[in-house]
Scaffold this active site. Sequence first.
Site, PDB file in Angstrom:
ATOM      1  CG  ASP A   5      -1.863  -1.125   1.282  1.00  0.00           C
ATOM      2  OD1 ASP A   5      -2.179  -1.663   0.203  1.00  0.00           O
ATOM      3  OD2 ASP A   5      -2.293  -1.497   2.390  1.00  0.00           O
TER       4      ASP A   5
HETATM    5  N1  URA Z   1      -1.322  -5.992   3.690  1.00  0.00           N
HETATM    6  C1  URA Z   1      -1.781  -4.732   3.759  1.00  0.00           C
HETATM    7  O1  URA Z   1      -2.804  -4.458   4.348  1.00  0.00           O
HETATM    8  N2  URA Z   1      -1.080  -3.769   3.152  1.00  0.00           N
HETATM    9  C2  URA Z   1       0.087  -3.998   2.506  1.00  0.00           C
HETATM   10  O2  URA Z   1       0.692  -3.053   1.981  1.00  0.00           O
HETATM   11  C3  URA Z   1       0.546  -5.310   2.450  1.00  0.00           C
HETATM   12  C4  URA Z   1      -0.172  -6.301   3.049  1.00  0.00           C
END
Ligand code: URA
Length: 240
Positions: free
Chosen positions: A106
């Site tokens: 993310d």
């Molecule tokens: N899980 C999440 O919620 N975000 C990420 O960036 C990776 C795994």
Amino acid sequence: MALQRLDKIIASTGRWSRREVKNLVRQGRVLVDGVPARSAEDKADPETADIAVNGESITYRRYTWVMLNKPAGYLSATEDGRGPTVLDLLPPELRRQNLFPVGRLDKDTEGLLLLTNEGGLAHELLSPRHHVDKVYYARTAGRLTEEDCRAFASGMTLDDGLACLPAGLEILSAGEESEAYVTLREGKFHQVKRMLAQRGKPVVYLERVRMGNLPLDPALARGKYRFLTAEEVQNLRKPQ
Ligand code: URA
């Protein structure tokens, strides 16, 4: 291996652009088996020829593998009108190599992100069938408990219907804010955040610290990258 142009072979190291190779050749600084190259378009077998630039033999990489310590604020995409992408953290000669991120973190997630142009192995690392664990360090609002660990281990079904594979939750500290390692074999959208939110312990910080047998290099500062060694790439190919 098939013959390839010198500029392509040398640019594959990520250290010089094709244009720079042209200049180096003109200056007599590129030797092939000890003989100065005449043109950047000369061809050689990258696996058998001894190609030296500025007196140093180069190692040909068929594919490029890069470890990036992703900072918050960058999108895991090759292009995105909505903001800077992780490719913006790489120098132009690497951006020209068609690298793509191996899975997504993310925008606000930090840590280990691999980039490559080797589609087959990238796909294997992401497929749940290949059992490559992805390990995250998470800080949550709220106290994590053994019950949360059991829920993760039993395979949670989220309120929106997503059935998660059994996952690991190792509590490092528990309090008003808690810390834990989360281990997943899959990588559904926002998965760590969704699983912890469902347990009533929303994530306030997330960092990926390992993929399979490859830990995030502690010497790699946030926002910096390095090439994987041949051994690290070999290890990724092994069943995990
Ligand atoms: N899980 C999440 O919620 N975000 C990420 O960036 C990776 C795994």
